[in-house]
Design a protein around this motif. Sequence first.
Motif, PDB file in Angstrom:
ATOM      1  N   THR A   1       4.155  -0.157   7.146  1.00 56.13           N
ATOM      2  CA  THR A   1       3.179   0.907   7.355  1.00 56.13           C
ATOM      3  C   THR A   1       3.732   2.240   6.857  1.00 56.13           C
ATOM      4  O   THR A   1       4.916   2.342   6.509  1.00 56.13           O
ATOM      5  CB  THR A   1       2.850   1.050   8.856  1.00 56.13           C
ATOM      6  OG1 THR A   1       4.030   1.493   9.540  1.00 56.13           O
ATOM      7  CG2 THR A   1       2.359  -0.268   9.449  1.00 56.13           C
ATOM      8  N   ASP A   2       2.900   3.264   6.873  1.00 52.58           N
ATOM      9  CA  ASP A   2       3.353   4.609   6.492  1.00 52.58           C
ATOM     10  C   ASP A   2       4.439   5.110   7.435  1.00 52.58           C
ATOM     11  O   ASP A   2       5.266   5.929   7.046  1.00 52.58           O
ATOM     12  CB  ASP A   2       2.180   5.599   6.519  1.00 52.58           C
ATOM     13  CG  ASP A   2       1.236   5.391   5.345  1.00 52.58           C
ATOM     14  OD1 ASP A   2       1.625   4.722   4.372  1.00 52.58           O
ATOM     15  OD2 ASP A   2       0.107   5.900   5.416  1.00 52.58           O
ATOM     16  N   ASN A   3       4.426   4.635   8.682  1.00 52.76           N
ATOM     17  CA  ASN A   3       5.400   5.098   9.673  1.00 52.76           C
ATOM     18  C   ASN A   3       6.651   4.229   9.755  1.00 52.76           C
ATOM     19  O   ASN A   3       7.608   4.594  10.427  1.00 52.76           O
ATOM     20  CB  ASN A   3       4.746   5.182  11.059  1.00 52.76           C
ATOM     21  CG  ASN A   3       3.623   6.196  11.078  1.00 52.76           C
ATOM     22  OD1 ASN A   3       3.697   7.231  10.428  1.00 52.76           O
ATOM     23  ND2 ASN A   3       2.572   5.898  11.803  1.00 52.76           N
TER      24      ASN A   3
ATOM     25  N   ASN B   1       0.817  -1.212   0.000  1.00 56.24           N
ATOM     26  CA  ASN B   1       0.000   0.000   0.000  1.00 56.24           C
ATOM     27  C   ASN B   1       0.850   1.260   0.000  1.00 56.24           C
ATOM     28  O   ASN B   1       1.960   1.269   0.495  1.00 56.24           O
ATOM     29  CB  ASN B   1      -0.928   0.007   1.210  1.00 56.24           C
ATOM     30  CG  ASN B   1      -1.952  -1.100   1.132  1.00 56.24           C
ATOM     31  OD1 ASN B   1      -2.511  -1.343   0.072  1.00 56.24           O
ATOM     32  ND2 ASN B   1      -2.177  -1.798   2.229  1.00 56.24           N
ATOM     33  N   SER B   2       0.293   2.284  -0.555  1.00 61.11           N
ATOM     34  CA  SER B   2       0.947   3.577  -0.586  1.00 61.11           C
ATOM     35  C   SER B   2      -0.096   4.622  -0.257  1.00 61.11           C
ATOM     36  O   SER B   2      -1.228   4.543  -0.746  1.00 61.11           O
ATOM     37  CB  SER B   2       1.529   3.841  -1.969  1.00 61.11           C
ATOM     38  OG  SER B   2       1.921   5.182  -2.082  1.00 61.11           O
ATOM     39  N   LYS B   3       0.283   5.591   0.542  1.00 61.44           N
ATOM     40  CA  LYS B   3      -0.709   6.608   0.886  1.00 61.44           C
ATOM     41  C   LYS B   3      -0.979   7.559  -0.285  1.00 61.44           C
ATOM     42  O   LYS B   3      -2.036   8.128  -0.392  1.00 61.44           O
ATOM     43  CB  LYS B   3      -0.304   7.371   2.141  1.00 61.44           C
ATOM     44  CG  LYS B   3       1.004   8.125   2.042  1.00 61.44           C
ATOM     45  CD  LYS B   3       1.323   8.782   3.358  1.00 61.44           C
ATOM     46  CE  LYS B   3       2.748   9.287   3.343  1.00 61.44           C
ATOM     47  NZ  LYS B   3       3.204   9.761   4.598  1.00 61.44           N
TER      48      LYS B   3
ATOM     49  N   THR C   1      10.144   2.678   8.780  1.00 60.39           N
ATOM     50  CA  THR C   1      11.275   3.258   8.051  1.00 60.39           C
ATOM     51  C   THR C   1      11.906   2.238   7.108  1.00 60.39           C
ATOM     52  O   THR C   1      11.842   1.027   7.352  1.00 60.39           O
ATOM     53  CB  THR C   1      12.352   3.770   9.026  1.00 60.39           C
ATOM     54  OG1 THR C   1      12.897   2.656   9.732  1.00 60.39           O
ATOM     55  CG2 THR C   1      11.783   4.793   9.999  1.00 60.39           C
ATOM     56  N   SER C   2      12.528   2.744   6.067  1.00 59.55           N
ATOM     57  CA  SER C   2      13.286   1.881   5.157  1.00 59.55           C
ATOM     58  C   SER C   2      14.414   1.208   5.911  1.00 59.55           C
ATOM     59  O   SER C   2      14.723   0.035   5.669  1.00 59.55           O
ATOM     60  CB  SER C   2      13.846   2.697   3.995  1.00 59.55           C
ATOM     61  OG  SER C   2      12.810   3.255   3.239  1.00 59.55           O
ATOM     62  N   ASP C   3      15.024   1.934   6.828  1.00 59.99           N
ATOM     63  CA  ASP C   3      16.129   1.393   7.608  1.00 59.99           C
ATOM     64  C   ASP C   3      15.701   0.116   8.347  1.00 59.99           C
ATOM     65  O   ASP C   3      16.406  -0.890   8.308  1.00 59.99           O
ATOM     66  CB  ASP C   3      16.626   2.446   8.606  1.00 59.99           C
ATOM     67  CG  ASP C   3      17.765   1.948   9.457  1.00 59.99           C
ATOM     68  OD1 ASP C   3      18.835   1.628   8.895  1.00 59.99           O
ATOM     69  OD2 ASP C   3      17.588   1.846  10.695  1.00 59.99           O
ATOM     70  N   LYS C   4      14.551   0.155   8.998  1.00 59.94           N
ATOM     71  CA  LYS C   4      14.088  -1.027   9.738  1.00 59.94           C
ATOM     72  C   LYS C   4      13.766  -2.188   8.793  1.00 59.94           C
ATOM     73  O   LYS C   4      14.049  -3.340   9.103  1.00 59.94           O
ATOM     74  CB  LYS C   4      12.875  -0.674  10.597  1.00 59.94           C
ATOM     75  CG  LYS C   4      13.257   0.130  11.822  1.00 59.94           C
ATOM     76  CD  LYS C   4      12.058   0.394  12.709  1.00 59.94           C
ATOM     77  CE  LYS C   4      12.491   1.228  13.909  1.00 59.94           C
ATOM     78  NZ  LYS C   4      11.364   1.587  14.765  1.00 59.94           N
ATOM     79  N   ALA C   5      13.187  -1.883   7.645  1.00 57.40           N
ATOM     80  CA  ALA C   5      12.877  -2.939   6.679  1.00 57.40           C
ATOM     81  C   ALA C   5      14.162  -3.544   6.109  1.00 57.40           C
ATOM     82  O   ALA C   5      14.248  -4.762   5.919  1.00 57.40           O
ATOM     83  CB  ALA C   5      11.994  -2.386   5.566  1.00 57.40           C
TER      84      ALA C   5
END
Length: 158
Positions: free
Chosen positions: A76-78, A12-14, A80-84
């Motif tokens: 989610t929207d919140n 999903n993308s906002k 981060t790319s870093d965490k992924a």
Amino acid sequence: MSVVAIILARKNSKGLKNKNIKLLNGKPLIYHSIDILKKSRLINDIIVSSDSKKIRDMAIKRGVKAPFLRPKSLSTDNATSDKALRHCLKFLNKKKLYPKIVVYLQITEPLRKLWMIEKCIKVLKKRKEIDTAFMVKKFYKNLWEKNEKNYIRTTKEK
């Protein structure tokens, strides 16, 4: 030296629903990133991290690895790319895979050239004192913003 490319592609993308699989110039947006990475002889593995079974299946069909579905909490929207990216690297480490260089491409930047990616990899291989490389380009555009009544130029004069 192991070089792994990681593509983050959530469902999903906002801003634009299903943007990662929308067609751009006749092919899904995600394929632009996959295809450019597959052309490189410097990259050993390409991994797609997604929370979408459809995106995962598309990646596998295109010839790259998508060995897991990313947790919803990292999609989610919140999130981060870093965490992924860290989630993906932890998965690789559990499989006893320890890349020396990670190439992270943002799907929403499909106009990059192969030489840009390979130049960054070569710099990282050659210069051990640095741990990050990326491309930037200075641009001179007039940027505008709309207020209640009209558009206002936001670009500052030089």
